[in-house]
Enzyme design. Structure first.
Site, PDB file in Angstrom:
ATOM      1  NE  ARG B 250      -3.723  -2.165   2.463  1.00  0.00           N
ATOM      2  CZ  ARG B 250      -4.345  -2.653   3.528  1.00  0.00           C
ATOM      3  NH1 ARG B 250      -4.011  -2.217   4.731  1.00  0.00           N
ATOM      4  NH2 ARG B 250      -5.280  -3.568   3.395  1.00  0.00           N
ATOM      5  CD  GLU B 370      -2.202  -4.332  -2.211  1.00  0.00           C
ATOM      6  OE1 GLU B 370      -1.959  -4.215  -1.004  1.00  0.00           O
ATOM      7  OE2 GLU B 370      -1.762  -5.273  -2.907  1.00  0.00           O
TER       8      GLU B 370
END
Lengths: 250, 391, 327
Positions: B250, B370
């Site tokens: 991320r 994500e």
């Protein structure tokens, strides 16, 4: 082989240039800089020659103010082993003055091969490399489009206009590099990290008097705007008519 | 062609700028000319993998002793930015390889596993994928049902299915997260390295995607897959392990989204300056200037968010919640910028030779994967209120 | 009244057009600065002396003929040494900035310890020196430079000077090479002339270039047919297609390739990348054919046609053939 490559820092040629207030240079504000194209090919040629031979070291030399160290480090991150910064406030317009300063540095380096770009994309004089050869009394090949070296003997090719020469010579020698011989590698990320630990020496450039001065820099006249005269094959007759009557080239 | 309105370059070191330039050159020379066609055809450009490996982009922030570039996290972020300036699918490949396959082996693997896999993965010779998400468990990974049962001799038998797995069909190894020994709590989750070709392990491309088309997205199915004892990542344990990997990915994605936004903004700006309508470039009209001003502002803000986050990561103080803020914000503004750029381009904006609509479509996946935008909202909400609003 | 030594390039026993450009430039410079002597120096194999007449026609007061069997090919070392040996008394040594001129002129400059003003568009005499204009930054900026020294070496950009007749009585004098070509350390083993007697890109009045818009290498045939229809055209290419191997690198027109300035430049399936424009921007008339109306090439083109090059070029070829036949 012990190879020296001389490189120059030039602005990105995609930029829109403005003339500086002084009138004798360009306004550098906001410009990106890099190794001049032909010089980068020369670095690549040097790296490839040594990779092929399995041994050897490439030293890059650059003349100019402190800011040129960034492109020396770029060459180091491509794989050159050492860098030399010949410090000068500015790069003179006199290529013989540049050549003398470079020759003084290169003279005792014990180099088997000295490479230059054919010409720098900013000044576009194309003198320094060949002049260095003359000053050092070395054989010289200008604008090689192909270069192979085996056991100290070189075979090269040069493009003439509408013809090409094959040439042979022995090392040590000076070669200036033309288009079509190699595309420079991207510095690998490991190479960028390794460059920090490689030696980069600075010494003053031994520039004598420059006998060439820039009187003026100016932008060339803009081409008058053209026009799209049509779409597809139907526009051809009109184009032919304009080429005959207006442009008078047919 | 540089978006550096706030001279963020002055906050980067020479090496960080050099890293960015190298990857940018690679993307300009090798990705941009071919990626539109690959997007249309629905293939990831696999022949770029060796070039990317040579450049050193896989696991670039992992240590040199494992064959990696050993870069700091700002440089890593800049790599993701530049790759996604090319295409989100290309950046996804690198994110998965580096942050979701190499990182778990680095963080939870034995020394032998690290030496066996990491250098080969850095060289692009072994491609990895990350098996966490399941058909019924996306935003709620702790609900996974994939189960590994330990045998008397220490080997394992794995059953289950994973879905939406980037690199799933091309990967040589899958890093698979499974609950263990019948324990349905997320504390029993462990990580396993499952090589392609192991009997019972199959993968299938997921077709019909309208987003992230230049990327390989697959289902993985495990039917009585026998794994040796040394397939387990010994340092893994609990949901925390895969979440740590996600935090790495991320972080990179927060930078990647900036790259996509920059690509769209620069394309829109260039187009607006050249496209003449009613006797002047459309860049001279108020509505287009407003669009461009908005885009530029959000890009600058996103750059500063990610840059500071990278410095915190390098200082060792970055928290997952901070990453949530960056991923959520940067992807969100990127989706808006891509859409507005598409609109500014007019009819030309729907063509594959312009990048904005491809980025626009891709970013919908990046918005969702994500951790969806909404999940990150709740992560932030819980972080500041102390109250769990997930259920 | 500065005297000028002009170097006249030959190939295959013939003067090249750039030789006449060099002598014309030297004559014009001499006349503009008080009428000094213009000597031309020409190298070639046996019989090259017959070319001296043409040099006198273009303004050479004296022609130094350096005839040697070895000069069926160029030999930079001995030729440069010979120029240096005969430069005494010349305020300017003037070359064409052809490939040969760009090889010889720096050697001569270093040999004479003279400054070099290379690749010039114009040249004029200044007090105690020489002033030139010269394209820099890939032609995006024009520099005016002055060199101040007893001797200055100048090279003129090919086609920047139009050869002009300005006849003098022929006064030819044989000179020997100042060093033995056989002793030169770089040896030319072979000269291969471009196939099919094709016009060189730098000399052709018409240049037609192809780019990626042609879709595949085989489609360059359409460009070659169009060039044949014109009769006096050469075929060039962009960096993209030379990198892909469709055409040889020597055909590349651009920032690091050939710089051309023909009367007519036709860009076929070329988008107009800045590095390509650097190679052809000074062409007198530019025509562009491209299917994307927003392609940058249309910004520099005088006339543009939007559409598929594969459809348009054959129609243009037929039209050009017809137009030429009608005259």
């Amino acid at each position: 082989m012990n190879i020296a490559v001389c490189i120059k820092r030039v602005p990105d040629m995609e930029s829109r240039f403005r003339i500086a207030g002084s009138g004798v240079g360009i306004d550098e504000a906001g410009l990106k800089f890099d190794i001049s194209d032909f010089d980068a090919y020369a670095v690549e040629v040097a790296l490839q020659l040594n990779e092929k031979a399995g041994a050897g070291e490439v030293t890059v030399i650059c003349l100019g103010p402190d800011v040129v160290q960034e492109i020396i480090r770029k060459a180091l991150s491509m794989g050159a082993a050492k860098g030399v910064h010949l410090k000068a406030d500015a790069v003179p317009a006199d290529s013989l003055a540049i050549a003398k300063a470079l020759a003084a540095e290169l003279k005792d380096g014990g180099y088997d091969l000295l490479l230059f770009g054919k010409h720098s994309l900013d000044a576009m004089t194309g003198g320094a490399g060949t002049m260095v050869a003359q000053l050092l009394g070395l054989p010289c090949l200008t604008a090689a489009s192909r270069l192979e070296i085996t056991d100290g003997k070189a075979v090269a090719r040069r493009e003439l206009e509408g013809a090409a020469e094959s040439l042979t010579f022995a090392l040590p020698a000076v070669v200036t590099i033309d288009e079509g011989i190699a595309r420079p590698r991207y510095p690998s990320l490991k190479g960028i990290m390794a460059a920090k630990k490689k030696p980069l020496e600075t010494r003053p450039a031994q520039l004598g008097d420059a006998r060439v001065t820039v009187d003026k820099m100016a932008l060339p006249a803009e081409r008058p705007a053209g026009r799209i005269i049509g779409t597809g094959p139907d526009a051809v007759p009109e184009l032919v008519r304009l080429l005959q009557t207006e442009a008078k080239v047919l | 062609m540089t978006t550096d309105f706030f001279d963020i370059d002055s906050a980067l070191s020479e090496e960080e700028r050099a890293v960015r330039e190298s990857v940018r050159q690679f993307v300009d020379d090798r990705v941009l000319p071919i990626i539109g066609q690959h997007y249309i055809d629905g293939h990831f450009p696999l022949d770029l993998v060796p070039v990317m490996a040579e450049l050193g982009v896989f696991g670039a922030n992992l240590p040199e002793e494992y064959g990696c570039a050993g870069l700091n996290n700002v440089a890593y972020g800049l790599i993701m930015q530049e790759l996604e300036r090319g295409d989100s699918g290309v950046r996804s490949f690198a994110s998965v390889q580096g942050a979701l396959a190499m990182y778990p082996i680095f963080a939870f693997g034995s020394e032998e596993q690290k030496r066996r896999y990491l250098p080969a993965m850095a060289r692009g010779e072994v491609i990895g994928c990350f098996g966490l998400t399941e058909p019924d468990y996306g935003s709620n990974p702790s609900g996974m049902i994939t189960m590994a049962r330990e045998q008397k001799d220490g080997s394992w038998v794995l059953n289950g299915a994973k879905m939406w797995i980037t690199n799933g069909s091309t990967a040589h190894i899958a890093v698979v997260w499974a609950k263990t020994n019948g324990d349905a709590s997320d504390k029993s989750i462990r990580g396993f390295i499952v090589p392609r070709g192991t009997r019972g392990f199959t993968s299938k491309d997921q077709k019909g995607k309208l987003s992230l088309r230049a990327s390989d997205t697959s289902e993985l199915v495990f039917q009585d897959v026998h794994l040796p004892a040394d397939a387990i990542l010994p340092g893994s344990g609990g949901l925390k392990s895969p979440l740590m990997c996600l935090t790495q990915a991320r972080y990179g994605i927060s930078w990647g989204a900036i790259g996509a936004a920059m690509a769209c903004y620069e394309e829109a700006l260039d187009y607006a300056k050249n496209r003449v309508m009613f006797d002047r470039p459309i860049a001279g009209y108020q509505i287009q200037q407003q669009r461009l001003a908005e885009m530029l502002t959000e890009i600058v803000k996103a750059q500063l968010v990610s840059l500071h986050l990278g410095r915190l990561k390098d200082a060792g103080t970055m928290t997952p919640q901070q990453v949530s803020l960056a991923k959520r914000n940067n992807v969100h503004i990127a989706t808006d910028i891509a859409r507005e750029a598409r609109r500014l381009l007019g009819a030309n904006g729907i063509l594959a030779e312009y990048a904005s609509m491809r980025h626009m479509a891709n970013l919908e996946s990046v918005y969702t994967y994500e951790g969806t935008h909404d999940v990150h909202s709740l992560i932030l909400g819980q972080a500041v209120t102390g109250l769990n609003a997930f259920k | 009244m500065p005297n000028i030594l002009a170097i006249a390039e030959t190939r295959g026993g013939e003067l090249r057009k750039v030789a006449l450009e060099a002598v014309t430039a030297a004559r014009a410079l001499a006349d503009a600065t008080g009428g000094g002597e213009v000597r031309a120096l020409v190298f070639g194999p046996a019989g090259i002396g017959a070319r001296a007449e043409a040099l006198a026609q273009h303004g050479a007061d004296k022609v130094l003929v350096c005839e040697h069997a070895a000069y069926d090919k160029a030999d930079a070392e001995s030729m440069a040494a010979t120029v240096v040996a005969h430069a005494a008394g010349s305020a300017v040594v003037l070359f064409s900035a052809s490939a040969q001129g760009r090889d010889l002129s720096p050697r001569v400059a270093a040999g004479l310890d003279a400054p070099l003003l290379a690749d010039c568009l114009t040249v004029s005499g200044a007090k105690g020196g020489v002033t030139v204009t010269h394209p820099t930054y890939t032609g995006k900026v024009i520099a005016t430079l002055t060199a101040t020294a007893p001797t200055v070496v100048v090279s003129m950009r090919p086609s920047a000077v139009m050869p002009a007749v300005n006849a003098r009585p022929l006064a030819a004098e044989p000179v020997a090479p100042a060093s033995d070509p056989a002793a030169s350390r770089v040896k030319v083993t072979e000269v291969v002339v471009g196939g099919g007697g094709k016009l060189d890109l730098g000399e052709a009045p018409v240049v037609i270039s192809g780019g990626r818009g042609l879709k595949e290498a085989a489609n360059f045939k359409l460009v070659e047919d169009l060039a044949a229809a014109f009769g006096n055209a050469a075929v060039g290419a962009t960096r993209a297609v030379t990198d892909d191997g469709w055409r040889p690198h020597s055909d590349q027109i651009g920032q690091t390739g050939r710089l051309v300035s023909p009367d007519l430049y036709i860009a076929v399936g070329i988008s107009g990348a800045i590095q390509h424009l650097a190679g052809m921007r000074t062409s007198r008339t530019i025509v562009a054919i491209n299917k994307d109306a927003e392609a940058p090439i249309f910004k520099v083109a005088d006339y543009g046609i939007v559409g598929d090059a594969l459809e348009i070029v054959p129609v243009l070829t037929a039209a050009v053939k017809a137009a030429r036949a009608a005259h």
